[in-house]
Design a protein around this motif. Structure first.
Motif, PDB file in Angstrom:
ATOM      1  N   LEU A   3       1.508  11.419  -4.510  1.00 24.80           N
ATOM      2  CA  LEU A   3       0.745  11.715  -5.730  1.00 24.80           C
ATOM      3  C   LEU A   3      -0.408  10.731  -5.904  1.00 24.80           C
ATOM      4  O   LEU A   3      -1.505  11.103  -6.324  1.00 24.80           O
ATOM      5  CB  LEU A   3       1.675  11.658  -6.957  1.00 24.80           C
ATOM      6  N   PHE A   4      -0.139   9.475  -5.586  1.00 27.22           N
ATOM      7  CA  PHE A   4      -1.160   8.427  -5.696  1.00 27.22           C
ATOM      8  C   PHE A   4      -2.365   8.760  -4.812  1.00 27.22           C
ATOM      9  O   PHE A   4      -3.522   8.643  -5.231  1.00 27.22           O
ATOM     10  CB  PHE A   4      -0.538   7.084  -5.306  1.00 27.22           C
TER      11      PHE A   4
ATOM     12  N   THR B 178      -0.374  -2.570  -5.758  1.00 23.98           N
ATOM     13  CA  THR B 178      -1.550  -3.415  -5.971  1.00 23.98           C
ATOM     14  C   THR B 178      -2.858  -2.679  -5.673  1.00 23.98           C
ATOM     15  O   THR B 178      -3.926  -3.089  -6.126  1.00 23.98           O
ATOM     16  CB  THR B 178      -1.484  -4.683  -5.088  1.00 23.98           C
ATOM     17  N   ARG B 179      -2.770  -1.572  -4.916  1.00 23.55           N
ATOM     18  CA  ARG B 179      -3.981  -0.809  -4.563  1.00 23.55           C
ATOM     19  C   ARG B 179      -4.441   0.125  -5.685  1.00 23.55           C
ATOM     20  O   ARG B 179      -5.490   0.749  -5.583  1.00 23.55           O
ATOM     21  CB  ARG B 179      -3.721   0.038  -3.304  1.00 23.55           C
ATOM     22  N   ILE B 180      -3.669   0.232  -6.734  1.00 21.03           N
ATOM     23  CA  ILE B 180      -3.964   1.199  -7.793  1.00 21.03           C
ATOM     24  C   ILE B 180      -5.305   0.884  -8.459  1.00 21.03           C
ATOM     25  O   ILE B 180      -5.637  -0.283  -8.691  1.00 21.03           O
ATOM     26  CB  ILE B 180      -2.814   1.200  -8.833  1.00 21.03           C
ATOM     27  N   ASP B 181      -6.106   1.917  -8.735  1.00 26.44           N
ATOM     28  CA  ASP B 181      -7.425   1.662  -9.335  1.00 26.44           C
ATOM     29  C   ASP B 181      -7.298   1.469 -10.841  1.00 26.44           C
ATOM     30  O   ASP B 181      -6.277   1.789 -11.456  1.00 26.44           O
ATOM     31  CB  ASP B 181      -8.414   2.791  -9.003  1.00 26.44           C
ATOM     32  N   ASP B 182      -8.365   0.931 -11.445  1.00 25.26           N
ATOM     33  CA  ASP B 182      -8.331   0.559 -12.866  1.00 25.26           C
ATOM     34  C   ASP B 182      -8.085   1.757 -13.783  1.00 25.26           C
ATOM     35  O   ASP B 182      -7.402   1.639 -14.798  1.00 25.26           O
ATOM     36  CB  ASP B 182      -9.640  -0.128 -13.271  1.00 25.26           C
ATOM     37  N   LYS B 183      -8.634   2.905 -13.414  1.00 17.74           N
ATOM     38  CA  LYS B 183      -8.505   4.096 -14.258  1.00 17.74           C
ATOM     39  C   LYS B 183      -7.050   4.557 -14.340  1.00 17.74           C
ATOM     40  O   LYS B 183      -6.526   4.827 -15.432  1.00 17.74           O
ATOM     41  CB  LYS B 183      -9.383   5.230 -13.717  1.00 17.74           C
TER      42      LYS B 183
ATOM     43  N   LEU C 230      -1.439   4.415 -16.791  1.00 14.78           N
ATOM     44  CA  LEU C 230      -0.054   3.949 -16.694  1.00 14.78           C
ATOM     45  C   LEU C 230       0.309   3.048 -17.864  1.00 14.78           C
ATOM     46  O   LEU C 230       1.358   3.205 -18.489  1.00 14.78           O
ATOM     47  CB  LEU C 230       0.154   3.184 -15.389  1.00 14.78           C
ATOM     48  N   CYS C 231      -0.571   2.080 -18.152  1.00 10.91           N
ATOM     49  CA  CYS C 231      -0.313   1.120 -19.224  1.00 10.91           C
ATOM     50  C   CYS C 231      -0.226   1.808 -20.580  1.00 10.91           C
ATOM     51  O   CYS C 231       0.673   1.515 -21.372  1.00 10.91           O
ATOM     52  CB  CYS C 231      -1.409   0.047 -19.255  1.00 10.91           C
ATOM     53  N   ASN C 232      -1.163   2.701 -20.840  1.00 14.03           N
ATOM     54  CA  ASN C 232      -1.156   3.426 -22.113  1.00 14.03           C
ATOM     55  C   ASN C 232       0.150   4.187 -22.313  1.00 14.03           C
ATOM     56  O   ASN C 232       0.612   4.368 -23.443  1.00 14.03           O
ATOM     57  CB  ASN C 232      -2.332   4.397 -22.186  1.00 14.03           C
ATOM     58  N   ASP C 233       0.733   4.612 -21.204  1.00 11.56           N
ATOM     59  CA  ASP C 233       1.988   5.366 -21.285  1.00 11.56           C
ATOM     60  C   ASP C 233       3.189   4.438 -21.460  1.00 11.56           C
ATOM     61  O   ASP C 233       3.978   4.605 -22.398  1.00 11.56           O
ATOM     62  CB  ASP C 233       2.155   6.219 -20.028  1.00 11.56           C
TER      63      ASP C 233
END
Length: 300
Positions: free
Chosen positions: A35-36, A76-81, A86-89
């Motif tokens: 999915l990533f 760690t490769r996850i982009d800022d968007k 993720l954080c908002n959730d």
């Protein structure tokens, strides 16, 4: 049936359960990886929703398994968007273990922040501001303390992130936890673990002084007198080394104004430290110390 046979059966069942759990975790990680990649390439909303759903299962794993899963997922490769999504959730949930938030922040933000070589992006600072207000204590242990205590030198980009977090709405409890961890007896810890701690924890450089100014510019109550005494010891030591440092003078002034209730039992120590300062703030600090001393005497 003998005890040995029963024991063997229990062990076999336990191993079978562990294998089943590991298999489920592996499938979950593989799904998230897929999915990533899809989100990175196509940014489909349906993929993002499925990713969030699966990630919510992942972040509820026991923290040892979570750490291993994050390593395999290469989060760690996850982009800022996607990180912001993720954080908002996850910050909205109350059933995620505290330690899991710490691990999440270490594997995502910590690695990103360490790699920054120029001014941090607005998007990154915006995400950090949101999580700081919601999950301050895990941010302290997952981000601030590693950045301060595990770095031999705090560069300007990392300093900006640290001070932005401290000034961005950390709770009083989180600020106090940060101070306690910075000024606990790290010599004892260091000797028992053979870890070389960075020099700036004792002989403060400009970055460390800026961090301490940001901390003491916040509103909080210090009830741990041992920690306060250790901080004043280091403040005194650094004023000997840098008597003309304006920021150190400002920290002294914050102590006798913003934190006057906390330092009433340490006025003599602050006076000794202030006498070493050669800044224009010295007179104001000593005047305030005298005023607080008279106030303390009159209340006895």
């Amino acid at each position: 049936m003998s005890i040995d046979i029963l024991s063997d059966e229990v062990n076999q069942k336990s191993e079978s359960t562990e294998d089943h759990v590991t298999s489920l975790n592996f499938e979950l990680i593989q799904t998230l990886k897929s999915l990533f990649e899809q989100i990175t390439q196509h940014s489909k909303e349906c993929d993002t929703k499925e990713f969030l759903s699966k990630f919510n299962d992942l972040i509820r794993l026991p923290h040892v398994q979570l750490r291993e899963s994050f390593e395999k997922l290469e989060i760690t490769r996850i982009d800022d968007k996607l990180l912001e999504t993720l954080c908002n959730d996850i910050i909205q949930h109350e059933d995620i273990m505290y330690q899991n938030y710490v691990i999440f922040f270490k594997f995502t933000f910590l690695e990103k922040i360490r790699l920054i070589t120029s001014k941090p992006s607005r998007d990154l600072l915006s995400i950090l501001s949101k999580i700081t207000k919601s999950k301050g204590k895990p941010v302290v242990y997952g981000l601030l303390l590693p950045l301060i205590k595990e770095s031999q030198e705090i560069a300007r980009p990392q300093l900006e992130v640290i001070t932005r977090i401290i000034n961005g709405g950390l709770s009083e409890e989180s600020i106090v936890s940060l101070i306690i961890e910075l000024f606990s007896d790290f010599r004892m810890f260091n000797e028992s673990t053979s870890v070389t701690l960075p020099n700036h924890l004792e002989k403060w450089d400009d970055s460390m002084i800026e961090i301490l100014f940001s901390i003491f510019n916040q509103k909080f109550q210090i009830e741990n007198q041992y920690i306060l005494k250790r901080f004043l010891y280091h403040l005194n030591l650094n004023l000997e080394l840098q008597p003309n440092n304006q920021k150190l003078g400002q920290i002294l002034l914050l102590l006798v104004t913003k934190h006057s209730e906390s330092i009433m039992d340490h006025l003599e120590e602050i006076k000794v430290a202030a006498e070493k300062s050669t800044t224009f703030l010295k007179k104001s600090v000593l005047g305030k110390v005298n005023s607080l001393t008279n106030k303390r005497t009159s209340h006895k």
